[in-house]
Scaffold this motif. Structure first.
Motif, PDB file in Angstrom:
ATOM      1  N   ASN A 130     -26.613   6.008  45.317  1.00 42.43           N
ATOM      2  CA  ASN A 130     -25.468   5.095  45.309  1.00 42.43           C
ATOM      3  C   ASN A 130     -25.455   4.232  44.061  1.00 42.43           C
ATOM      4  N   ALA A 131     -26.636   3.849  43.602  1.00 44.53           N
ATOM      5  CA  ALA A 131     -26.725   3.018  42.399  1.00 44.53           C
ATOM      6  C   ALA A 131     -26.177   3.769  41.190  1.00 44.53           C
ATOM      7  N   GLN A 132     -26.582   5.026  41.029  1.00 43.83           N
ATOM      8  CA  GLN A 132     -26.092   5.819  39.902  1.00 43.83           C
ATOM      9  C   GLN A 132     -24.589   6.069  40.024  1.00 43.83           C
ATOM     10  N   LEU A 133     -24.132   6.361  41.275  1.00 40.87           N
ATOM     11  CA  LEU A 133     -22.707   6.561  41.508  1.00 40.87           C
ATOM     12  C   LEU A 133     -21.928   5.291  41.176  1.00 40.87           C
ATOM     13  N   SER A 134     -22.452   4.162  41.625  1.00 44.74           N
ATOM     14  CA  SER A 134     -21.764   2.892  41.394  1.00 44.74           C
ATOM     15  C   SER A 134     -21.663   2.579  39.912  1.00 44.74           C
ATOM     16  N   LYS A 135     -22.729   2.858  39.169  1.00 40.93           N
ATOM     17  CA  LYS A 135     -22.691   2.631  37.716  1.00 40.93           C
ATOM     18  C   LYS A 135     -21.613   3.487  37.069  1.00 40.93           C
ATOM     19  N   GLU A 136     -21.490   4.727  37.524  1.00 38.57           N
ATOM     20  CA  GLU A 136     -20.471   5.620  36.972  1.00 38.57           C
ATOM     21  C   GLU A 136     -19.067   5.098  37.291  1.00 38.57           C
ATOM     22  N   LEU A 137     -18.899   4.552  38.505  1.00 39.13           N
ATOM     23  CA  LEU A 137     -17.592   4.048  38.910  1.00 39.13           C
ATOM     24  C   LEU A 137     -17.170   2.822  38.105  1.00 39.13           C
ATOM     25  N   VAL A 138     -18.115   1.951  37.761  1.00 41.78           N
ATOM     26  CA  VAL A 138     -17.759   0.702  37.080  1.00 41.78           C
ATOM     27  C   VAL A 138     -17.753   0.839  35.560  1.00 41.78           C
ATOM     28  N   THR A 139     -18.261   1.954  35.044  1.00 43.09           N
ATOM     29  CA  THR A 139     -18.272   2.147  33.589  1.00 43.09           C
ATOM     30  C   THR A 139     -16.869   2.498  33.104  1.00 43.09           C
ATOM     31  N   LEU A 140     -16.347   1.713  32.169  1.00 44.93           N
ATOM     32  CA  LEU A 140     -14.987   1.913  31.681  1.00 44.93           C
ATOM     33  C   LEU A 140     -14.935   3.022  30.644  1.00 44.93           C
ATOM     34  N   LYS A 141     -13.850   3.787  30.703  1.00 42.09           N
ATOM     35  CA  LYS A 141     -13.592   4.795  29.679  1.00 42.09           C
ATOM     36  C   LYS A 141     -13.115   4.094  28.406  1.00 42.09           C
ATOM     37  N   THR A 142     -13.621   4.550  27.273  1.00 42.94           N
ATOM     38  CA  THR A 142     -13.188   3.945  26.002  1.00 42.94           C
ATOM     39  C   THR A 142     -12.740   5.008  24.993  1.00 42.94           C
ATOM     40  N   ASP A 143     -12.484   6.233  25.500  1.00 46.31           N
ATOM     41  CA  ASP A 143     -12.153   7.335  24.589  1.00 46.31           C
ATOM     42  C   ASP A 143     -10.914   8.104  25.042  1.00 46.31           C
ATOM     43  N   LEU A 144      -9.981   7.409  25.692  1.00 40.97           N
ATOM     44  CA  LEU A 144      -8.770   8.082  26.151  1.00 40.97           C
ATOM     45  C   LEU A 144      -7.882   8.456  24.965  1.00 40.97           C
ATOM     46  N   SER A 145      -7.085   9.513  25.150  1.00 39.05           N
ATOM     47  CA  SER A 145      -6.115   9.925  24.130  1.00 39.05           C
ATOM     48  C   SER A 145      -4.787   9.223  24.434  1.00 39.05           C
ATOM     49  N   LEU A 146      -4.583   8.088  23.805  1.00 35.10           N
ATOM     50  CA  LEU A 146      -3.400   7.284  24.064  1.00 35.10           C
ATOM     51  C   LEU A 146      -2.241   7.716  23.174  1.00 35.10           C
ATOM     52  N   THR A 147      -1.024   7.478  23.658  1.00 40.12           N
ATOM     53  CA  THR A 147       0.170   7.847  22.887  1.00 40.12           C
ATOM     54  C   THR A 147       0.638   6.717  21.976  1.00 40.12           C
ATOM     55  N   VAL A 148      -0.097   5.611  21.962  1.00 45.15           N
ATOM     56  CA  VAL A 148       0.267   4.464  21.140  1.00 45.15           C
ATOM     57  C   VAL A 148      -0.955   4.031  20.337  1.00 45.15           C
ATOM     58  N   SER A 149      -0.734   3.581  19.128  1.00 44.23           N
ATOM     59  CA  SER A 149      -1.834   3.081  18.303  1.00 44.23           C
ATOM     60  C   SER A 149      -1.830   1.562  18.333  1.00 44.23           C
ATOM     61  N   VAL A 150      -2.956   0.968  17.998  1.00 44.97           N
ATOM     62  CA  VAL A 150      -3.030  -0.495  18.020  1.00 44.97           C
ATOM     63  C   VAL A 150      -2.069  -1.115  17.011  1.00 44.97           C
ATOM     64  N   GLN A 151      -1.774  -0.409  15.931  1.00 46.08           N
ATOM     65  CA  GLN A 151      -0.854  -0.955  14.929  1.00 46.08           C
ATOM     66  C   GLN A 151       0.555  -1.118  15.486  1.00 46.08           C
ATOM     67  N   GLU A 152       0.903  -0.334  16.513  1.00 47.06           N
ATOM     68  CA  GLU A 152       2.225  -0.426  17.124  1.00 47.06           C
ATOM     69  C   GLU A 152       2.341  -1.610  18.079  1.00 47.06           C
ATOM     70  N   LEU A 153       1.251  -2.345  18.282  1.00 50.83           N
ATOM     71  CA  LEU A 153       1.251  -3.459  19.220  1.00 50.83           C
ATOM     72  C   LEU A 153       1.484  -4.799  18.534  1.00 50.83           C
ATOM     73  N   ARG A 154       1.925  -4.755  17.273  1.00 53.34           N
ATOM     74  CA  ARG A 154       2.198  -5.997  16.555  1.00 53.34           C
ATOM     75  C   ARG A 154       3.234  -6.813  17.322  1.00 53.34           C
ATOM     76  N   ARG A 155       2.961  -8.103  17.430  1.00 58.12           N
ATOM     77  CA  ARG A 155       3.831  -8.982  18.211  1.00 58.12           C
ATOM     78  C   ARG A 155       5.221  -9.074  17.595  1.00 58.12           C
ATOM     79  N   LYS A 156       6.225  -9.018  18.474  1.00 60.82           N
ATOM     80  CA  LYS A 156       7.616  -9.077  18.039  1.00 60.82           C
ATOM     81  C   LYS A 156       8.318 -10.275  18.676  1.00 60.82           C
TER      82      LYS A 156
END
Length: 695
Positions: free
Chosen positions: A242-268
């Motif tokens: 359960n400990a190993q499973l729980s660690k896997e559940l709470v670990t955030l993904k940081t390598d998703l293939s997003l359709t938006v880049s951070v440069q497109e998030l400039r405040r308007k």
């Protein structure tokens, strides 16, 4: 040469902000006049505005969970199974939420199959790699694993509390581990809010101790048999999967293939026309001023809604006499008093304002900044002279009068020997009858709602907080406009609200019940209530001894001393030391302690301690301080516009909240006594009248 400061990206955990706003107003929800719930929307906009004012982000996005289940549900079908579905009152606000975020030009991101946390984690890493600083706007502890030299968590403060920014040091101080160990800690202790199992028997304190000794979850599991605490050791040996499973559940993904880049998030900039339209539809009158501030910051013109106002400052006996002559010919006199206090029994009169016609008004000053000489009396008694001149009008029942919370003005005048007659309308009471569950009946709110006009807020004159000044310290020209405007807008609101009452079938009730009650309440508040201070003092000393006894008993049962008023320290004792089951994220509120008191004697003792402490701090020690220095009595306010059911309520102090079922509460009530030996107290009450009406 110094390098330029890094650009800053702020990522809003969207649903976390929405839920927080919704539950902050759950006891008194915000609704439009046609019954639509808007609490979450109002709170979300306020939070975003606060963020923009305080932080001025370079880049900004709001991230929301998708509708579909995520990969975590495939790994563990029970993931978040204990979560209640979104309340219907919140769900119906989502369409307007999307319109608001679009109008604010805030990119709204989500990715099906993943949580908002994973999208935020991926954007945080990408922005960091692009040389930015990242601030995740959320109170969720899962984000602490992302914190490093360039990524921070901005946890919004509760109500007036300031926000908390978590860097590496703050994570260590709060959780006892560094950010890289957060997934190991959460794997060990689990997370009841997400139904992440963790290891039974391991809480925050024991989890931190394990990681201090063994560094990582893998090392903890390898050395499980060496752990001295039997309960923790057996839990690790039994639940290591359960400990190993729980660690896997709470670990955030940081390598998703997003359709938006951070440069497109400039405040308007905002789409101000769309926001004006949405705010009007949602009846967000109170935050339109904030929107105008952003409009000014963009260099755009602000429509003030002001028209030609003619407000006169009456500053001589001749002008006072002339004004009184005109008032005598009026149909309805709108009256308002400026004073030094919100407590009418303690307030000094700063000035009086009157209006007889739309966009017209007078202000009669008594006290003001820089006053050097008397205006109305050679002997210096301006107030006495002015009130003597006004008395015939104010006490003339044939001259109709109206006001906003006019009971306040009547009570102040009664303190000066003037019994105001002829009151026919109160805009605050009328607004309450029309919408008994509204959050506010303040005059500036009603003015925006019914007149589409933004009157000057009092905070522009006297400020807020520690720097707040008295109305007597405001320059005469500024207080003249403010005070006369109040009388003017009340005069304009009266016919509008009267028609609304007639349309709702409430005008007869308003005229026959609510308005005649006002002078009765004025007299009740003026009379006040006698309190036996000696009895209160005896009870305070007795309760102090009881609290000391409870403290010693609690410390003996707990085996250690701790701050009884600290929920965090109590949680450590209950859940880490005594290993009682955690309920509602380590909450120690009354309902949790009631549930736990059958499992261990400590929660029951804490409940008794809290009961006595509340009685002492709320009533026994406070009520004697409310005794008026001249009358020797307590002068509570009786309110017609607080309870949505229409019943009266009292405040400062709230007599109705003094407990009657508990013996201690009945003892407190004994201190309210007849002042004279031959006097009697008469108690009368309807028997469950509201329930009988509903039945």
């Amino acid at each position: 040469m110094d390098s330029p400061p890094k650009k800053r990206l702020f990522l809003i955990d969207g649903y976390a902000m929405v839920y927080r706003a919704y539950f902050a107003m759950i006891r008194n929800p915000l609704m439009t006049s046609d019954g639509r719930h808007t609490s979450a929307l109002f709170g979300f906009v306020n939070s975003v505005f606060k963020l923009l004012r305080n932080e001025d982000p370079d880049y900004l996005a709001a991230v929301f969970d998708g509708k579909e289940k995520t990969f975590r549900h495939e790994i563990y079908p029970e993931y978040k199974a204990t979560r209640e579905k979104m309340p219907d009152e919140l769900r119906v606000q989502l369409d307007d939420l999307w319109k608001l975020t679009d109008a604010m030009n805030i990119p709204r991101l989500q990715m099906e199959g993943y949580e908002a946390d994973d999208v935020i984690g991926t954007l945080a890493v990408q922005a960091k790699d692009a040389g930015m600083e990242v601030y995740i706007v959320s109170g969720d502890k899962d984000f602490m694993q992302l914190v490093d030299d360039s990524v921070f968590v901005l946890a919004p403060g509760k109500q007036s509390d300031s926000d908390m920014v978590f860097g590496k040091d703050e994570v260590m101080e709060k959780w006892g581990v560094h950010p890289g160990q957060m997934v190991d800690l959460l794997g060990l202790m689990g997370d009841t809010s997400d139904n992440v199992p963790g290891v039974k028997g391991v809480g925050l304190k024991s989890g931190v101790n394990l990681l201090k000794k063994y560094e990582s979850l893998d090392q903890v599991i390898q050395h499980a048999e060496e752990v001295e605490n039997k309960r923790v050791r057996e839990g690790l040996l039994r639940d290591m999967d359960n400990a190993q499973l729980s660690k896997e559940l709470v670990t955030l993904k940081t390598d998703l293939s997003l359709t938006v880049s951070v440069q497109e998030l400039r405040r308007k900039p905002f789409d101000f026309d769309s926001m004006d339209e949405i705010f009007s539809d949602l009846e967000f009158y109170r935050i339109k001023d904030q929107l105008d501030t952003f409009r000014k910051n963009e260099g755009l013109d602000v429509k003030s809604g002001r028209v030609d106002k003619r407000y006169e400052c009456v500053n001589s006996e001749g002008e006072l006499s002339q004004m009184i002559g005109v008032l005598k010919s009026g149909d309805v006199i709108s009256l308002d008093i400026e004073s030094t206090s919100t407590e009418p029994m303690l307030a000094e009169i700063v000035g009086l304002s009157f209006s007889l016609a739309e966009d017209r008004g007078w202000y009669v000053p008594i006290q003001f900044q820089g006053k050097e000489a008397s205006l109305f009396s050679e002997s210096g008694g301006d107030l006495k002279t002015v009130l003597a001149a006004l008395r015939p009008i104010l006490e003339d029942s044939t001259l109709a009068k109206c006001g906003q919370n006019i009971k306040y003005d009547m009570l102040i005048l009664k303190n000066h020997g003037i019994d105001v007659q002829g009151v026919i309308f109160d805009t605050m009471i009328a607004a309450h009858l029309l919408k008994p569950d509204a959050r506010s009946y303040k005059l500036d709110y009603l003015t925006q709602q019914y007149l589409n006009y933004r009157s000057q807020p009092i905070t522009e004159l006297i400020g807020t907080g520690k720097g707040q000044i008295s109305m007597a310290e405001v320059p005469l020209d500024k207080v003249t406009h403010y005070a006369a405007e109040d009388a003017d807008v009340v005069y304009q609101l009266m016919p509008i609200l009267k028609e609304e009452l007639r349309g709702a079938g409430l005008l007869d009730f308003f005229d026959r019940v609510e308005v005649p009650l006002i002078p009765v309440l004025v007299q009740m508040e003026r009379n006040g209530v006698y309190v036996d201070t000696d009895l209160m003092s005896q009870m305070s000393r007795w309760m102090e001894k009881k609290l000391d006894a409870f403290s010693r008993e609690i410390f003996a049962v707990a085996g250690t001393e701790f701050n009884l008023n600290s929920p965090q320290q109590l949680a450590v004792i209950l859940f880490d030391e005594l290993n009682l089951p955690e309920i509602r994220k380590r909450s120690t509120n009354v309902s949790v302690l009631e549930t736990l008191k059958n499992r261990h004697p400590l929660p029951g003792s804490v409940l008794e301690y809290r009961k006595f402490q509340k009685l002492k701090s709320t009533y026994v020690d406070v009520i004697p301080k409310l005794i008026h220095p001249e009358t020797g009595r307590v002068h509570s306010s009786f309110n017609q516009t607080i309870a949505a059911t229409g019943r009266l309520s009292s405040s400062n102090p709230n007599f109705q909240n003094i407990p009657i079922r508990a013996e201690e509460g009945r003892e407190i009530r004994k201190a309210f006594q007849p002042e004279g030996k031959d006097w009697k107290l008469l108690s009368a009450d309807y028997s469950q009248i509201e329930l009988r009406i509903m039945a």
